[in-house]
Design a protein around this motif. Structure first.
Motif: not given
Length: 224
Positions: A14-24, A85-98
């Protein structure tokens, strides 16, 4: 080809993680960066569906009754399977809960009280044994417990719960209180955790204000 920068979004339920995940993710894409998005648990995967079963208690065994290391392993296996399935080399990987989320929540349940926490064990399991990509930074969105509880009631229907009910961890005020304390404690001793204060003088800050604070912190940490 450079290393992908990994940003993990964390917080109590309930901290608003998903909203900020998508905003970022949207903000970074608007700046011209490539962004890979991942969210855990992945309830549609084999291991993630088992996590969902424990969180809902659908099969008679609840997550808060399973020993910490066993429960942490289910969460870790979900990420391990998905990260193939992750291939390193893109700019960013954003993860919601890790990894930090797993380490915190399997250390603060009623069954864990009086036991050593397994923070370091979980990091060794997921980073050392499963060789998951290390997060460059964990952003912990700190929200007052009452506000977080109110936000959870607005989540609506979720497949893994089969309705609008709270899961085992969400419905426990004790777990949420201890999780917040453990996140803050861990932020004090780990250099890869930054706290984003979501509360202001008049309650929860606006989504836009929190998003701006996120970008400020990332710039300070040379992540942008």
């Amino acid at each position: 080809m450079g290393k992908t920068k990994v940003i993990a979004i964390e917080g109590i339920d309930g901290s608003g993680k998903s909203v900020q995940f998508n905003k970022l993710a949207a903000a970074l894409e608007d700046m011209g960066y490539s962004v890979e998005k991942r969210e855990y648990p992945n309830y549609k995967s084999y291991f993630g569906s088992q996590v969902g079963s424990y969180l809902s208690g659908a099969e008679g065994v609840k997550a808060d009754a399973v020993d910490g290391k066993s429960m942490a392993l289910w969460f870790a296996l979900d990420r391990w399977e998905d990260m193939k399935s992750h291939i390193d080399g893109g700019d960013y990987m954003i993860i919601n809960r890790y990894v930090l989320s797993n380490a915190v929540y399997q250390s603060i349940r009623d069954i864990d009280l009086g036991q050593p926490d397994i923070i370091d064990w979980v990091f060794d399991l997921e980073y050392g044994h499963f060789c998951l990509p290390k997060a460059d930074i964990y952003l912990f969105y700190d929200v007052a417990l009452a506000q977080a509880g109110e936000n959870v009631t607005k989540k609506g229907f979720r497949d893994y719960m089969g309705g609008e009910k709270k899961d085992v961890y969400e419905e426990s005020c004790g777990i949420q209180q201890r999780a917040r304390a453990k996140y803050l404690e861990t932020a004090q001793r780990r250099g890869d955790v930054a706290v984003i204060q979501c509360m202001g003088d008049k309650g929860m800050r606006s989504v836009e204000d929190i998003a701006a604070e996120t970008m400020r912190v990332l710039r300070e940490r040379n992540m942008i």
